[in-house]
Enzyme design. Structure first.
Site, PDB file in Angstrom:
ATOM      1  N   TRP A 199      -7.284 -14.443  10.983  1.00  0.00           N
ATOM      2  CA  TRP A 199      -7.307 -12.993  11.182  1.00  0.00           C
ATOM      3  C   TRP A 199      -8.686 -12.473  11.541  1.00  0.00           C
ATOM      4  O   TRP A 199      -8.809 -11.464  12.228  1.00  0.00           O
ATOM      5  CB  TRP A 199      -6.774 -12.256   9.944  1.00  0.00           C
ATOM      6  CG  TRP A 199      -7.674 -12.252   8.736  1.00  0.00           C
ATOM      7  CD1 TRP A 199      -7.833 -13.258   7.834  1.00  0.00           C
ATOM      8  CD2 TRP A 199      -8.521 -11.184   8.307  1.00  0.00           C
ATOM      9  NE1 TRP A 199      -8.728 -12.892   6.862  1.00  0.00           N
ATOM     10  CE2 TRP A 199      -9.169 -11.612   7.125  1.00  0.00           C
ATOM     11  CE3 TRP A 199      -8.794  -9.909   8.795  1.00  0.00           C
ATOM     12  CZ2 TRP A 199     -10.077 -10.813   6.430  1.00  0.00           C
ATOM     13  CZ3 TRP A 199      -9.705  -9.105   8.095  1.00  0.00           C
ATOM     14  CH2 TRP A 199     -10.324  -9.560   6.932  1.00  0.00           C
TER      15      TRP A 199
ATOM     16  N   ASP B  51      -0.397  -6.341  -3.740  1.00  0.00           N
ATOM     17  CA  ASP B  51      -1.788  -5.973  -3.444  1.00  0.00           C
ATOM     18  C   ASP B  51      -2.288  -5.104  -4.596  1.00  0.00           C
ATOM     19  O   ASP B  51      -1.592  -4.945  -5.612  1.00  0.00           O
ATOM     20  CB  ASP B  51      -1.904  -5.270  -2.082  1.00  0.00           C
ATOM     21  CG  ASP B  51      -3.223  -5.623  -1.387  1.00  0.00           C
ATOM     22  OD1 ASP B  51      -4.281  -5.366  -1.987  1.00  0.00           O
ATOM     23  OD2 ASP B  51      -3.194  -6.163  -0.277  1.00  0.00           O
TER      24      ASP B  51
ATOM     25  N   ARG C 235       0.852  -1.209   0.000  1.00  0.00           N
ATOM     26  CA  ARG C 235       0.000   0.000   0.000  1.00  0.00           C
ATOM     27  C   ARG C 235       0.874   1.239   0.000  1.00  0.00           C
ATOM     28  O   ARG C 235       0.647   2.182  -0.734  1.00  0.00           O
ATOM     29  CB  ARG C 235      -0.913  -0.005   1.215  1.00  0.00           C
ATOM     30  CG  ARG C 235      -2.219  -0.732   1.023  1.00  0.00           C
ATOM     31  CD  ARG C 235      -2.096  -2.130   0.460  1.00  0.00           C
ATOM     32  NE  ARG C 235      -3.376  -2.758   0.292  1.00  0.00           N
ATOM     33  CZ  ARG C 235      -4.012  -3.417   1.268  1.00  0.00           C
ATOM     34  NH1 ARG C 235      -3.454  -3.581   2.445  1.00  0.00           N
ATOM     35  NH2 ARG C 235      -5.198  -3.939   1.034  1.00  0.00           N
TER      36      ARG C 235
ATOM     37  N   ASP D 163      -7.483 -13.689   1.182  1.00  0.00           N
ATOM     38  CA  ASP D 163      -8.449 -12.913   1.958  1.00  0.00           C
ATOM     39  C   ASP D 163      -9.291 -11.996   1.074  1.00  0.00           C
ATOM     40  O   ASP D 163      -8.870 -11.594  -0.007  1.00  0.00           O
ATOM     41  CB  ASP D 163      -7.719 -12.049   3.003  1.00  0.00           C
ATOM     42  CG  ASP D 163      -6.731 -11.089   2.358  1.00  0.00           C
ATOM     43  OD1 ASP D 163      -6.030 -11.514   1.411  1.00  0.00           O
ATOM     44  OD2 ASP D 163      -6.659  -9.922   2.781  1.00  0.00           O
ATOM     45  N   GLU D 164     -10.452 -11.695   1.587  1.00  0.00           N
ATOM     46  CA  GLU D 164     -11.310 -10.622   1.055  1.00  0.00           C
ATOM     47  C   GLU D 164     -11.456 -10.669  -0.459  1.00  0.00           C
ATOM     48  O   GLU D 164     -11.404  -9.643  -1.135  1.00  0.00           O
ATOM     49  CB  GLU D 164     -10.745  -9.250   1.479  1.00  0.00           C
ATOM     50  CG  GLU D 164     -10.694  -9.067   2.973  1.00  0.00           C
ATOM     51  CD  GLU D 164     -10.070  -7.750   3.397  1.00  0.00           C
ATOM     52  OE1 GLU D 164     -10.608  -7.132   4.327  1.00  0.00           O
ATOM     53  OE2 GLU D 164      -9.035  -7.346   2.813  1.00  0.00           O
TER      54      GLU D 164
ATOM     55  N   GLU E 128      -2.193   1.211   4.540  1.00  0.00           N
ATOM     56  CA  GLU E 128      -2.969   2.197   3.769  1.00  0.00           C
ATOM     57  C   GLU E 128      -2.734   3.605   4.320  1.00  0.00           C
ATOM     58  O   GLU E 128      -2.536   4.546   3.565  1.00  0.00           O
ATOM     59  CB  GLU E 128      -4.468   1.885   3.834  1.00  0.00           C
ATOM     60  CG  GLU E 128      -4.919   0.719   2.983  1.00  0.00           C
ATOM     61  CD  GLU E 128      -4.967  -0.575   3.778  1.00  0.00           C
ATOM     62  OE1 GLU E 128      -4.177  -0.721   4.743  1.00  0.00           O
ATOM     63  OE2 GLU E 128      -5.787  -1.453   3.437  1.00  0.00           O
TER      64      GLU E 128
ATOM     65  N   HIS F  46      -7.277  -8.969  -4.153  1.00  0.00           N
ATOM     66  CA  HIS F  46      -6.160  -8.030  -3.923  1.00  0.00           C
ATOM     67  C   HIS F  46      -5.131  -8.061  -5.050  1.00  0.00           C
ATOM     68  O   HIS F  46      -3.933  -7.878  -4.804  1.00  0.00           O
ATOM     69  CB  HIS F  46      -5.464  -8.344  -2.584  1.00  0.00           C
ATOM     70  CG  HIS F  46      -6.304  -8.005  -1.382  1.00  0.00           C
ATOM     71  ND1 HIS F  46      -6.372  -6.737  -0.862  1.00  0.00           N
ATOM     72  CD2 HIS F  46      -7.111  -8.773  -0.612  1.00  0.00           C
ATOM     73  CE1 HIS F  46      -7.192  -6.740   0.190  1.00  0.00           C
ATOM     74  NE2 HIS F  46      -7.645  -7.965   0.353  1.00  0.00           N
TER      75      HIS F  46
END
Ligand code: ACM
Length: 655
Positions: free
Chosen positions: A427, A212, A183, A360-361, A500, A286
């Site tokens: 997490w 990412d 980031r 993730d995500e 971030e 990501h």
């Protein structure tokens, strides 16, 4: 806590020249360091008396490659601030400091444990391996006065350490910190600095989040666009995630990446400090930096127009629901040779046995509309999008396995089934870890609730804004082994610093310290040794060291904490009552409602406060022993009302 005592019978030369011989001179103040080791050792016996570093120091250390960097650091530490002449001898039973590697390993010490004996004339550190000596030396530094961390000569000090017998070894073998270098990019030198800081508190694993949406940070020679395109974005400053969209043609000159040589250098640097580096390539979500570089990896039309994200909004939460498709497409056969090429080079560069594959995500809303995904589901009998991700993870695991490595991933890789020897990094709380352990997987615990270092550590009105808060005391209550699981499956834990909102190293330090002191103790020290009040005292002592090391840290643990709620006993239906507290015990809080800045002549907080009807601000400051210690927090009453679920009062300014 008494920091200084006046030396009574034994007097020392301020010049250090004759520090080992008692002199008949007037008593000089001598700094005695209260024992403030972090992480707390397994056992520590104070033996009475003290050891004083002499002006000529000899170190006994065998000629071992794995100790070379440790010795350079030890010589620097002992000579630079003290002015002592330090030399190393291979065998010297009379040496000032003896570093001894056991010929016959002592089972209790394992790979990283040590015995440290500080006696009036000598220091002896004994271990099975060089790593143990290294950790014993870190403890020795913490026993000496904090000025031992000074980057310049300190005159007039007597370099005393209390005599002790310590036996110490870690509770967990995996004691990690994750550093997101995607980031915001951090240079090779900055990563080395990160390593230098973490090892002082006996961390042994650096997880580098290398890829990412905002940047691909590792050279892959066979895929040059990953770094010629994927490592660069528009330079923007402010609140990341809310930035305006980059203008067409706006220069993409923020970023960077590590070359193969850089990675080799970092791996070697880490190894010399007994740190493994875990590389993470975060897929299939990501992945916008990869797709901006190689749009053919997507299944979504128009991907050739995608660009590396520069901090503009591109996802809706909760979800995630992606506004542009930042995933590698599991139904796209080009993805797997791509990943093979990436993991081939990653596996060659990093000797650690695991590669982190993210997971993730992953937003699945574009997959839901994709013909290619529908066909894959039909062909493979996949019923849900989670099963589509699981299909992807299993293929990734095979690729990584073919390079001689094992996979670790965020706990989403559990959804839809997982290859048996995959390690799970939990997490989303500890529940993913519990589920993984119940399925027989090994687990590294890194729950948001205890170890997310990107979260604010104090009140949102004074901290740089992030969407959640994690106070030091909560981090200190981290327990990596949930009651219901087989402890053998919990490899350890780690704190995660997402960047971030972290633009530079000073803020990196502010975010990780002191919470990473807490996490270090949770991962190294026996559970029964943990004691919040004592840890808070030791943390404060370590702040003094960090000041000398010029390391920034947060002092939020001294700040007032506001706990507003609706006062159901109040006369008016919308009454507010505000309780105040602090994380650290023994502080006094002084407050005002009249907009002036309170000091210790103002009312002292003793019981919950009911703000006067027209007060618009509650200002609170913490004191200890008559001196301010925390930040003054200026809290708008309407903010407290919002937090209590009460309507705001339009006449209160500022709001
Ligand atoms: C994560 O915090 N998305 C692993």
């Amino acid at each position: 806590m008494k920091k200084f005592i006046i030396a009574g019978s034994i007097l020392f030369s301020g010049l250090m020249g004759l520090a080992q011989q008692p002199l008949r001179q007037p008593a000089a103040p001598v700094a005695v360091t209260p024992i403030s080791l972090i992480p707390a050792p397994v056992s520590l016996r104070p033996d009475g008396g003290h050891f004083t570093l002499p002006p000529v120091i000899t170190i006994e250390a065998r000629d071992r490659q794995d100790l070379a960097a440790t010795l350079v650091d030890l010589v620097r530490h002992l000579s630079l601030p003290t002015g002592a002449a330090v030399s190393i001898a291979k065998v010297d039973p009379g040496a000032t400091i003896r570093l001894i590697v056991n010929k016959t390993p002592e089972a209790v010490l394992g790979e990283e444990g040590y015995h440290l004996t500080v006696s009036p004339r000598h220091v002896v550190i004994q271990a099975n391996r060089a790593a143990g000596l290294f950790y014993g030396i870190q403890s020795l530094y913490q026993l000496l006065p904090k000025e031992i961390e000074s980057p310049v000569r300190v005159h007039g000090m007597v370099w005393r350490a209390p005599c002790v017998t310590i036996t110490d070894y870690p509770r967990f073998g995996w004691r990690g910190l994750m550093f997101d270098v995607s980031r915001h990019f951090f240079t090779k030198a900055e990563v080395k600095q990160f390593i230098d800081e973490m090892v002082k508190y006996k961390y042994n694993l650096l997880h580098l989040h290398l890829t990412d949406d905002e940047g691909w940070r590792i050279e892959i020679k066979s895929l040059p666009k990953l770094t010629s395109v994927g490592a660069w974005r528009v330079d923007k400053v402010g609140t990341f995630g809310t930035f305006s969209a980059p203008a067409p043609g706006e220069p993409r000159n923020y970023g960077g990446f590590y070359t193969h040589d850089d990675i080799r250098e970092l791996v070697q640097y880490a190894k010399e400090r007994f740190v493994n580096i875990l590389p993470e390539v975060d897929v299939p979500g990501h992945s916008l930096a990869a797709i901006a570089s190689y749009p053919e990896l997507s299944c979504t039309a128009g991907a050739e127009n995608y660009q590396v994200r520069s901090g503009e909004k591109f996802m809706n939460w909760p979800g995630p629901v992606a506004l542009i498709d930042n995933t590698l497409c599991p139904a796209n056969e080009k993805v797997y040779p791509f990943l093979d090429a990436v993991f081939t080079e990653v596996a060659q560069l990093f000797p650690f046995g695991y590669i982190h594959v993210g997971g993730d995500e992953c937003a699945k809303n574009f997959w839901e509309k994709s013909d290619a995904i529908r066909q894959l589901m039909q062909k493979e009998g996949l019923k849900t999008m989670e099963e589509v991700q699981s299909y992807f993870e299993k293929r990734v695991e095979k690729i990584v396995g073919s390079k001689g490595k094992k996979v670790i991933g965020w706990d989403e890789i559990l959804e839809g089934g997982l290859a048996p020897n995959a390690l799970v990094m939990s997490w989303r709380g500890v529940k993913g870890g519990i589920q993984a352990a119940k399925m027989g997987h090994e687990v590294v615990m890194s729950p948001t609730t205890f170890v997310y270092l990107d979260y604010m550590q104090g009140d949102a009105v004074v901290e740089p804004p992030v969407y959640a808060t994690l106070r030091l005391k909560t981090a200190y209550s981290f327990e990596p082994v949930p009651d219901s699981v087989d402890a053998k499956l919990i490899r350890g834990g780690q704190g995660n610093l997402w960047t971030e909102q972290v633009y530079n190293m000073r803020h990196m330090e502010y975010m990780i310290w002191p919470r990473s002191l807490a996490i270090a103790e949770c991962l190294w020290s026996p559970k029964e040794k943990k004691d919040w009040n004592d840890f808070a005292r030791r943390t404060e002592a370590n702040f003094g060291r960090m000041d000398l090391e010029q390391v920034k840290y947060a002092r939020s643990m001294f700040d007032p904490i506001f706990m507003p709620k609706k006062d159901s006993s109040g006369a008016a239906a919308d009454s507010l009552i505000v309780q105040l507290s602090t994380e650290v015990e023994g502080l006094d809080l002084y407050y005002s409602f009249d907009n002036s800045n309170p000091d210790n002549f103002y009312p002292k907080y003793a019981a919950p406060l009911i703000p006067p009807r027209d007060a618009s601000m509650l200002k609170v400051i913490s004191y200890r022993g008559g001196r301010p210690i925390g930040r003054q927090i200026d809290m708008p009453i309407n903010e407290l009302r919002r937090r209590a679920g009460l309507s705001t009062r339009p006449w209160l300014k500022p709001d």
